[in-house]
Design an enzyme around this catalytic site. Structure first.
Site, PDB file in Angstrom:
ATOM      1  N   ALA A 327       0.830  -1.199   0.000  1.00  0.00           N
ATOM      2  CA  ALA A 327       0.000   0.000   0.000  1.00  0.00           C
ATOM      3  C   ALA A 327       0.870   1.256   0.000  1.00  0.00           C
ATOM      4  CB  ALA A 327      -0.975  -0.053   1.174  1.00  0.00           C
ATOM      5  N   SER A 328       0.447   2.276   0.721  1.00  0.00           N
ATOM      6  CA  SER A 328       1.150   3.564   0.639  1.00  0.00           C
ATOM      7  C   SER A 328       2.509   3.574   1.322  1.00  0.00           C
ATOM      8  CB  SER A 328       0.269   4.667   1.231  1.00  0.00           C
ATOM      9  OG  SER A 328      -0.870   4.887   0.416  1.00  0.00           O
TER      10      SER A 328
END
Length: 626
Positions: A327-328
Site C-alpha cells: 500500500a502507501s
C-alpha cells in the site's frame, strides 16, 4: 583228523599287523594333536586381536548420552529457550522377550496411550545401536514415577531415566521467532548424521531452533559399559562425556517482543522492529501465535487439530510468509525511484484532483481524498499520501525501472540471514506477467503498483528491511536474529553479514526523503500527525491495503462489510529520525485505519528509547536490565 587239515595261528603276522595299526593310530593322534595345537596357536596368537575384540563386543557395548541443548537468550540475557529435567519411562528392546506381556503389565501400572505405543514400535524399527534405550512414556508425573519405581525390580529391560527437555517460558508471543523442537522423525534423520543423533529424541523444527540446530545440539557422548549375559549393565569401562550445545544470544528484546504482541490486541497481524545500525531484529511478532511447548514431547492429535483448523491460522508465520499489498508504505521508495531515473523532482508541481486517468475518458483511478489535494509537490505527496501523484509517476516510469529500483531494497527476494521459511513475495515485472498470464504488461498494471497494490505482494520482513535501509540512508546489514554464539560475535559465511549500500545518483535525496517522512508526523496535514508531541523525532509513513478491488465509482464503506473484508492497516517508521536506533513495520490485518499501527509504533518507540515499559513487563527484564 590228519595233521595237514589242522589250522595253526601265525603269531608273527598278527604281531606285525598290530604294530602297524598302533603306528598308524599314533601318527593320526600326533597329526590331530598337531592340528589342534596349530589351531590353538592360530587363534590364540595370530588372531588374538580379532577374537579379543569380538569377545569384548560380546561383553561390552556402547551407550550414547545426549548433550544438553544450548540455551537461547535475548539481548539482555533473559532465557527464552531453557532445558528442564524430567523423568521418562524407557525400554531396552533387546531385553524384552514378550512385548505383548510387557504392554499388559505396564498398562496395569500407569496409563500409556496407544499413540505412545505406536511411537515406541516405530522407534524400534529405526536404525539404532544395540541395547539403546527407547523412550516409551516421557515426562512422568511424581505419582507415575513412584508407581513404576516400585515394580522396576521385576521389569527387566524397563527403567526410569532422567532427561533434559526443552522448555519455552514465554509461550506464544515468541513462538514464530524462537521456533520449537519436536520429536525426531525419519525425515529429520535424512538431513543429519544418524550416528551423531543415535538415541536423540528431539530436533529443532522451526525458527531459531531449526536454523541453528547444528550449533544448539552439541556432540553426543559415548560410554563403553560391561554387561552380563542378560544385557544388564554391570560397570562402566570407558566414557566420553557429551559436549553441550552452544548458547545463542539474540538481538531480540523480550520486553519489546511481548509488548508489541500485546499491542496488536485482538487483531491478527505482524510487527517487526530492527536496529538499523546492526541489522539486528529487535522484535519479530506474528499474531496469533501458539504454545511451542505443545510440540516438544509430541503434540496430541486433538491439540494439533485445533491449531491446524483454526481460521486465525496461528501456525502461519505472518512475519516471514504473510503476503500483503505494501500500500502507501511503498510511496517513499517509489518517489526515490522517480528521482533516480529523472521522472520527478522535488520542485516540480502537480495538480492532484480526486482521480487520475491514463487516457482522457478512460478509467478513473480514485484518490483516497475524493476532492483531491490541489497543487502539490513531491514532498507533499509523501506528507498527505497523495495517490494520484503516484498513479501518474508509475505510469510515466513503467514497470521495469520500478522493478529494478525496488529490488535494491529487498522487495521480491529473501532478505533474512538466519531463519528458514521466508517467502519472496512478488515484485512483478513484464517478463513475470507474460510467463504467468500470457499477457503483456499494461499501463494500468503500473498505476496499481504505484500505490503498492495490484500484483505487488510483500512480506512484513521485506517492508521492515526496506524501512531500515531508508532509516540508515542506504547503509545496511541484512536482518539477522543472532548476535553471538557462546559470547563470540556471530560470523556469517561468505561475507553475507557484511555491510551493504544502496547508492543514489544524488545522495542528498536520502535526507530529503527522511525530512518528508518526518513531516508526515509534524505537518498539520500529515497522515500520522496524531504521533506529534514526542521529545524525539519520528519519521514515518502510513498505508491502507485493500483486501478486494472496488469498481470505478464504488465507495469503500467499512461499516457495511464483514471484518475479513476491511482494509489492512500499515505503518513504517523509525526514531530518532536523525540517528535512528529502531525502525518498525506494523500491520493490523483488516484493521481499517492506519492509526492503529501508527499508535503501536509510537508506543514501541517510547518504550525502547527510554527503556521504560509498563510494570507488567518487569518479569521480562534480563540480567543487564537489573
Amino acid at each position: 583228523m590228519s595233521l595237514r587239515h589242522r589250522n595253526f595261528r601265525n603269531y608273527r603276522q598278527e604281531r606285525s599287523l598290530t604294530q602297524f595299526r598302533v603306528v598308524v593310530a599314533a601318527v593320526v593322534v600326533v597329526l590331530l594333536v598337531g592340528v589342534l595345537i596349530a589351531r590353538l596357536f592360530y587363534l590364540q596368537v595370530l588372531e588374538y586381536d580379532l577374537y579379543q575384540t569380538k569377545a569384548n563386543e560380546n561383553r561390552l557395548m556402547l551407550v550414547t548420552e545426549q548433550p544438553p541443548r544450548g540455551l537461547i537468550y535475548d539481548r539482555h540475557g533473559l532465557v527464552l529457550a531453557d532445558n528442564r529435567p524430567i523423568h521418562s519411562l524407557t525400554v531396552i528392546p533387546e531385553r524384552i522377550k514378550d512385548f505383548t506381556e510387557l504392554k499388559d503389565v505396564l498398562s496395569g501400572i500407569i496409563d500409556i496411550s496407544d499413540a505412545e505405543w505406536r511411537q515406541f514400535d516405530n522407534k524400534r524399527k529405526e536404525y539404532r545401536r544395540p541395547y539403546q534405550s527407547i523412550t516409551l512414556k516421557s515426562q512422568l508425573s511424581d505419582e507415575e514415577w513412584a508407581r513404576v519405581s516400585v515394580d522396576l525390580y521385576k521389569l527387566d529391560g524397563v527403567q526410569v531415566e532422567a532427561q533434559l527437555t526443552r522448555y519455552y517460558p514465554y509461550g506464544e508471543a515468541f513462538a514464530h521467532a524462537i521456533g520449537y523442537v519436536g520429536r525426531i522423525t525419519e525425515r529429520d534423520l535424512e538431513r543429519v548424521d544418524k550416528t551423531a543423533y543415535q538415541g536423540a529424541l528431539f530436533i529443532g523444527k522451526t525458527g531459531i531452533e531449526g536454523y541453528y540446530e547444528d550449533v544448539l545440539f552439541g556432540k553426543t557422548g559415548l560410554s563403553t559399559v560391561e554387561v552380563n549375559a542378560r544385557g544388564r549393565i554391570m560397570s562402566e569401562v570407558d566414557r566420553q562425556n557429551p559436549t553441550p550445545g552452544k548458547d545463542l544470544h539474540l538481538y531480540l528484546d523480550a520486553r519489546l517482543q511481548q509488548y508489541a504482541y500485546d499491542l496488536l490486541g485482538e487483531y491478527r497481524g505482524s510487527v517487526i522492529a530492527i536496529d538499523p545500525d546492526t541489522g539486528g531484529i529487535l522484535a519479530l511478532v506474528s499474531k496469533p501465535g501458539f504454545d511451542p511447548n505443545l510440540f516438544v514431547r509430541g503434540i496430541s492429535v486433538k491439540d494439533y487439530s485445533v491449531l491446524r483448523d483454526s481460521k486465525q491460522l496461528p501456525l502461519f508465520n505472518r512475519a516471514l510468509r504473510g503476503g500483503y499489498p505494501p500500500a502507501s508504505t511503498i510511496k517513499p521508495f517509489m518517489a526515490l525511484a522517480g528521482l533516480e531515473y529523472g521522472f520527478s523532482s522535488w520542485t516540480e508541481r502537480y495538480y492532484a484532483q480526486g482521480y487520475y486517468q491514463i487516457n482522457p475518458g478512460g478509467r478513473r483511478y480514485r484518490d483516497w481524498l475524493r476532492g483531491g489535494h490541489g497543487w502539490i509537490n513531491l514532498e507533499r505527496s509523501i506528507i498527505e499520501s497523495v495517490d494520484t501523484y503516484y498513479y501518474q509517476l508509475a505510469n510515466k516510469m513503467g514497470i521495469t525501472p520500478i522493478h529494478d529500483f525496488l529490488t535494491r531494497f529487498g522487495f521480491g527476494q529473501g532478505v533474512l540471514l538466519d531463519l528458514h521459511g521466508e517467502s519472496k513475495g512478488l515484485l512483478p515485472s513484464n517478463e513475470w506477467k507474460k510467463a504467468k498470464y500470457k499477457e503483456p504488461w499494461y499501463p494500468g498494471d503500473s498505476v496499481n503498483v504505484g500505490i503498492g497494490q495490484g500484483f505487488m505482494v510483500s512480506t512484513p520482513m521485506q517492508v521492515a528491511t526496506a524501512t531500515s535501509i531508508l532509516a540508515n540512508r542506504g547503509h545496511y546489514y541484512r536482518p539477522r536474529m543472532t548476535q553471538s554464539i557462546n559470547d563470540e560475535p556471530m560470523q556469517f559465511k561468505d561475507g553475507t553479514g557484511d555491510m551493504h549500500q544502496v547508492v543514489l545518483k544524488d545522495q542528498r535525496n536520502w535526507e530529503k526523503m527522511v525530512n518528508a517522512m518526518r513531516k508526515v508526523i509534524t505537518d498539520s496535514k500529515g497522515t500520522a500527525r496524531r504521533l506529534r508531541g514526542t521529545d524525539y523525532t519520528i519519521a514515518g509513513k502510513t498505508g491502507t491495503g485493500q483486501v478486494f478491488s472496488l469498481q470505478e465509482d464504488e465507495e469503500y464503506e467499512a461499516d457495511k462489510l464483514a471484518q475479513r473484508l476491511h482494509d489492512h492497516a500499515l505503518f513504517i517508521g523509525f526514531a530518532p529520525s536523525d540517528k535512528p536506533k529502531i525502525s518498525v513495520f506494523a500491520i493490523f490485518e483488516n484493521g481499517g485505519s492506519s492509526s492503529k499501527p501508527a499508535d503501536l509504533s509510537r508506543q514501541l518507540f517510547d518504550a525502547y528509547l527510554s527503556g521504560e515499559y509498563p510494570e507488567k513487563y518487569d518479569y521480562l527484564k534480563g540480567k543487564s536490565d537489573e
